[in-house]
Design a protein around this motif. Structure first.
Motif, PDB file in Angstrom:
ATOM      1  N   PHE A  15       0.806  -1.216   0.000  1.00 14.29           N
ATOM      2  CA  PHE A  15       0.000   0.000   0.000  1.00 14.29           C
ATOM      3  C   PHE A  15       0.846   1.278   0.000  1.00 14.29           C
ATOM      4  O   PHE A  15       0.297   2.373   0.133  1.00 14.29           O
ATOM      5  CB  PHE A  15      -0.966   0.001   1.192  1.00 14.29           C
ATOM      6  N   LEU A  16       2.160   1.149  -0.142  1.00 12.03           N
ATOM      7  CA  LEU A  16       3.079   2.295  -0.265  1.00 12.03           C
ATOM      8  C   LEU A  16       2.896   3.300   0.873  1.00 12.03           C
ATOM      9  O   LEU A  16       2.783   4.509   0.658  1.00 12.03           O
ATOM     10  CB  LEU A  16       2.903   2.982  -1.613  1.00 12.03           C
ATOM     11  N   VAL A  17       2.864   2.835   2.086  1.00  7.13           N
ATOM     12  CA  VAL A  17       2.618   3.678   3.257  1.00  7.13           C
ATOM     13  C   VAL A  17       3.724   4.714   3.418  1.00  7.13           C
ATOM     14  O   VAL A  17       3.447   5.889   3.684  1.00  7.13           O
ATOM     15  CB  VAL A  17       2.464   2.807   4.531  1.00  7.13           C
ATOM     16  N   ASP A  18       4.985   4.295   3.238  1.00  7.63           N
ATOM     17  CA  ASP A  18       6.090   5.245   3.394  1.00  7.63           C
ATOM     18  C   ASP A  18       6.023   6.359   2.352  1.00  7.63           C
ATOM     19  O   ASP A  18       6.291   7.526   2.646  1.00  7.63           O
ATOM     20  CB  ASP A  18       7.433   4.508   3.284  1.00  7.63           C
ATOM     21  N   LEU A  19       5.657   6.005   1.129  1.00  2.00           N
ATOM     22  CA  LEU A  19       5.517   7.004   0.074  1.00  2.00           C
ATOM     23  C   LEU A  19       4.410   7.996   0.401  1.00  2.00           C
ATOM     24  O   LEU A  19       4.568   9.210   0.245  1.00  2.00           O
ATOM     25  CB  LEU A  19       5.246   6.320  -1.268  1.00  2.00           C
ATOM     26  N   ILE A  20       3.300   7.509   0.866  1.00  2.00           N
ATOM     27  CA  ILE A  20       2.163   8.375   1.201  1.00  2.00           C
ATOM     28  C   ILE A  20       2.514   9.294   2.368  1.00  2.00           C
ATOM     29  O   ILE A  20       2.172  10.480   2.356  1.00  2.00           O
ATOM     30  CB  ILE A  20       0.909   7.530   1.488  1.00  2.00           C
ATOM     31  N   GLU A  21       3.230   8.783   3.367  1.00  2.00           N
ATOM     32  CA  GLU A  21       3.654   9.629   4.487  1.00  2.00           C
ATOM     33  C   GLU A  21       4.602  10.734   4.004  1.00  2.00           C
ATOM     34  O   GLU A  21       4.499  11.892   4.426  1.00  2.00           O
ATOM     35  CB  GLU A  21       4.350   8.788   5.563  1.00  2.00           C
ATOM     36  N   GLY A  22       5.518  10.397   3.116  1.00  2.00           N
ATOM     37  CA  GLY A  22       6.435  11.394   2.565  1.00  2.00           C
ATOM     38  C   GLY A  22       5.721  12.454   1.746  1.00  2.00           C
ATOM     39  O   GLY A  22       6.014  13.641   1.845  1.00  2.00           O
TER      40      GLY A  22
END
Length: 156
Positions: A15-22
């Motif tokens: 779910f690309l959580v790190d990308l979304i947080e960035g």
């Protein structure tokens, strides 16, 4: 000792959580209310009080003649050797200024020439619009130095 579950890290990757947080952090700084845009050239920016820009040869307000006494101290003080002073002796034996050439393309606007002048004939103004389309436009003669830079007028 705490062990991470492999399923949780796999879900974060999927779910690309790190990308979304960035991206959330990046876009939090993009609020239009915090942005500032200058409307140059219609609205001129304020220039710092100690800013050194275009040079100018000052004239005597009483008779309109230049204050320069052709002592050549400004040319000697210039570390870039961008000032050339030409002079001749007049009938009374005094030095009279004939030519004054300032190469702005080599000038680093340090102000040493201004400090060396004993009669305050040369000064660095707060004019910052020095753009030119040719290299010849960067070499100013005596007349150009006395009237100062003429900024480009933009259409409204």
């Amino acid at each position: 000792m705490k062990v991470k579950r492999p399923s949780l890290t796999l879900l974060k990757k999927i779910f690309l959580v790190d990308l979304i947080e960035g991206l959330f952090l990046t876009f939090s700084y993009q609020r239009p209310s915090l942005n500032y845009t200058e409307q140059y050239p219609k609205v001129r920016p304020k220039v710092a009080e100690r800013f050194r820009g275009a040079p100018r040869l000052n004239n005597d307000p009483e008779n309109g003649e230049t204050l320069c006494i052709a002592c050549n101290l400004c040319a000697l003080a210039c570390p870039e050797h961008c000032i050339e002073v030409g002079w001749e002796r007049d009938a009374q034996g005094k030095k009279a200024l004939t030519t004054y050439v300032f190469d702005i393309s080599r000038c680093m606007f340090c102000g040493l020439c201004e400090d060396a002048c004993p009669v305050d004939a040369l000064e660095l103004t707060q004019d910052f619009e020095l753009a030119s389309y040719t290299r010849e436009g960067w070499i100013w003669d005596r007349e150009t130095l006395e009237k100062g830079p003429q900024p480009t007028q933009y259409r409204k």
